[in-house]
Design a protein around this motif. Sequence first.
Motif, mmCIF file in Angstrom:
data_model
loop_
_atom_site.group_PDB
_atom_site.id
_atom_site.type_symbol
_atom_site.label_atom_id
_atom_site.label_comp_id
_atom_site.label_asym_id
_atom_site.label_seq_id
_atom_site.Cartn_x
_atom_site.Cartn_y
_atom_site.Cartn_z
ATOM 1 N N ARG A 269 0.837 -1.209 0.000
ATOM 2 C CA ARG A 269 0.000 0.000 0.000
ATOM 3 C C ARG A 269 0.875 1.264 0.000
ATOM 4 N NH1 ARG A 269 -3.271 -3.166 -0.759
ATOM 5 N NH2 ARG A 269 -5.437 -3.303 -0.121
ATOM 6 N N PHE A 270 1.881 1.255 0.860
ATOM 7 C CA PHE A 270 2.762 2.433 0.957
ATOM 8 C C PHE A 270 3.460 2.717 -0.361
ATOM 9 C CE2 PHE A 270 3.604 1.851 5.823
ATOM 10 C CZ PHE A 270 2.258 2.092 6.054
ATOM 11 N N GLU A 271 3.741 1.636 -1.076
ATOM 12 C CA GLU A 271 4.465 1.814 -2.332
ATOM 13 C C GLU A 271 3.543 2.162 -3.487
ATOM 14 O OE1 GLU A 271 6.646 -1.839 -2.447
ATOM 15 O OE2 GLU A 271 8.375 -0.963 -1.388
ATOM 16 N N GLY A 272 2.236 2.159 -3.189
ATOM 17 C CA GLY A 272 1.266 2.382 -4.263
ATOM 18 C C GLY A 272 1.064 3.839 -4.653
ATOM 19 N N GLY A 273 1.639 4.749 -3.892
ATOM 20 C CA GLY A 273 1.451 6.165 -4.218
ATOM 21 C C GLY A 273 2.754 6.793 -4.660
ATOM 22 N N MET A 274 3.099 7.898 -4.023
ATOM 23 C CA MET A 274 4.351 8.577 -4.363
ATOM 24 C C MET A 274 5.319 8.455 -3.208
ATOM 25 S SD MET A 274 6.365 10.519 -6.039
ATOM 26 C CE MET A 274 6.185 11.994 -7.008
ATOM 27 N N ILE A 275 6.552 8.045 -3.509
ATOM 28 C CA ILE A 275 7.578 7.973 -2.479
ATOM 29 C C ILE A 275 8.649 9.000 -2.810
ATOM 30 C CG2 ILE A 275 9.309 6.504 -1.385
ATOM 31 C CD1 ILE A 275 7.670 4.108 -2.080
ATOM 32 N N ALA A 276 8.954 9.879 -1.872
ATOM 33 C CA ALA A 276 9.980 10.888 -2.146
ATOM 34 C C ALA A 276 10.874 11.043 -0.930
ATOM 35 C CB ALA A 276 9.331 12.229 -2.483
ATOM 36 N N ASP A 277 12.146 11.290 -1.168
ATOM 37 C CA ASP A 277 13.055 11.393 -0.025
ATOM 38 C C ASP A 277 13.529 12.826 0.196
ATOM 39 O OD1 ASP A 277 14.761 11.490 -2.285
ATOM 40 O OD2 ASP A 277 16.448 10.954 -0.989
ATOM 41 N N VAL A 278 13.940 13.098 1.430
ATOM 42 C CA VAL A 278 14.660 14.336 1.724
ATOM 43 C C VAL A 278 16.064 13.929 2.156
ATOM 44 C CG1 VAL A 278 12.710 15.795 2.370
ATOM 45 C CG2 VAL A 278 13.693 14.307 4.082
ATOM 46 N N SER A 279 17.075 14.604 1.607
ATOM 47 C CA SER A 279 18.430 14.249 2.021
ATOM 48 C C SER A 279 19.128 15.486 2.579
ATOM 49 C CB SER A 279 19.192 13.621 0.856
ATOM 50 O OG SER A 279 19.315 14.554 -0.188
ATOM 51 N N LEU A 280 20.451 15.474 2.579
ATOM 52 C CA LEU A 280 21.177 16.561 3.239
ATOM 53 C C LEU A 280 21.341 17.775 2.327
ATOM 54 C CD1 LEU A 280 23.968 14.404 4.881
ATOM 55 C CD2 LEU A 280 22.283 15.757 6.113
ATOM 56 N N PRO A 281 21.130 18.965 2.853
ATOM 57 C CA PRO A 281 21.341 20.169 2.041
ATOM 58 C C PRO A 281 22.835 20.430 1.810
ATOM 59 C CG PRO A 281 20.761 20.771 4.288
ATOM 60 C CD PRO A 281 20.665 19.281 4.216
ATOM 61 N N ASP A 282 23.150 21.039 0.676
ATOM 62 C CA ASP A 282 24.542 21.399 0.413
ATOM 63 C C ASP A 282 24.864 22.756 1.050
ATOM 64 O OD1 ASP A 282 23.152 23.156 -1.111
ATOM 65 O OD2 ASP A 282 23.742 22.301 -3.033
#
Length: 451
Positions: A269-282
Amino acid sequence: MDNKELWQSVLAQMQFHVSKANFATWFQNTEIISIEDKKVTISVPNAFSKEWLSNKYNKLILKAIHDIDDKVKDLSFIINPYSSKKILNKILIQNEKEETEQLRFEEFKVNKETNLNPKYTFDNFVVGSFNELAHAASLAVSESPGFTYNPLFIYGGVGLGKTHLIQAIGNKINEDSKKKKIKYISSEKFVSGIVAAIRSNSIESFKSNLSSIDVLIIDDIQFIAGKNKTQEEFFHAFNSLYEKNKQIILSSDRPPNAIPELEERLRSRFEGGMIADVSLPDYETRLVILKQKLQEKNIELPEEILDYVANNVKKNIRELEGALNRLLLYSKTNNILDLETVKKLLKGFIFSPFDVVNCKKIIDTVSKFYNLDDKNIFDVTRRKEVVKPRQVAMFLLRKELKFSFPAIARKFGGKDHTTAIYAYNKILQENEENNKLTEELNLIKQRIYSG
Ligand code: ADP
Ligand code: MG
């Protein structure tokens, strides 16, 4: 009117022209030390204050003095770090009190209906390549909840803006339409809510409450892993909301496929929508974030100091904010803001990889990541759940700390260093072929290096 009284009334005037924060920063520990030949000399505690007052506030101060004593035509500032330390200024103390009260008030202004904190908005969220996708997806969801990406799943390490972003969505939807029922809830609260409902035989009303929600936001969903009853209830709640096109927004410290002990049906179910990550700012983004936070507080700091902070505080955005607050607090009470002091103040925020990463850290982080209890990673066993983490730990000891294979073998009970070589090569190869493992290794490294 003596000098002291004159200065007090100037300060009282200045308050109307300068924000409280600026006032506290620039006028603390200042005084008139002489009036001679139409010229007033003001003592300030440091070069920094001198520069600011003479460049930015010269005219205003002069006018305020002139209004009281029209003989005065000129100002000069001198630095006197010693004499002014003890000056107590009623106005300042009063302001400071009000300000902290205001701050506290803001912190706790959480909306009782939605549980959202209004301080998290899109307006004050800085976007860079490290969070672009997550931001765009969040914005899209806020514009047509339930109909763009459902669920929206945001993941990433600690202090990188997940809570900020998912709350910003809620706040935006709330602003656009007061009719929508929005609920923000931490996963711990969600779990304890279900447990309490089961205990008090009120699970049905718990469920019907949930099903009336239009936008359900659950923070740190990884915590429901391994809690079977909660997962089951959540699965049903999820389906019933999803079928009615209600928006579901989730955050997690890792992607769904890396959450151990998450039921398969929930994962899918979790994978059925949109998955987006936040990573480290430069570096550049860190600088922008610092400036944005200062602007919010209406305070300015010299570029040199901002540059130093942005260059050195890299762990995450929460730390960046913490470092900044530390400086502001210090400068407010001590009036010292030179680079040397900044360096001293920020010692705890700055680290080199070699300071924090050691063998124990790697093994602990890997164990925790794979949900192993403290010592289990050392168990003599061929169980898959233990073997893989052990191999990953061996791999990272070699790769990150350049441990020798015999040293790695010794760490793990010692007999044979070929086991360590085998583990290293196996993970190295799998890392090339298996995206999931690559992702896991990245997340583990992120954690190892983020303290
Ligand atoms: P997480 O939930 O990922 O642990 P938070 O959302 O709590 O992180 O963010 C930590 C702090 O950093 C918060 O005060 C938040 O407002 C701030 N922050 C995070 N990302 C940003 C950003 N992109 N722009 C501005 N502030 C941010
Ligand atoms: Mg959070």
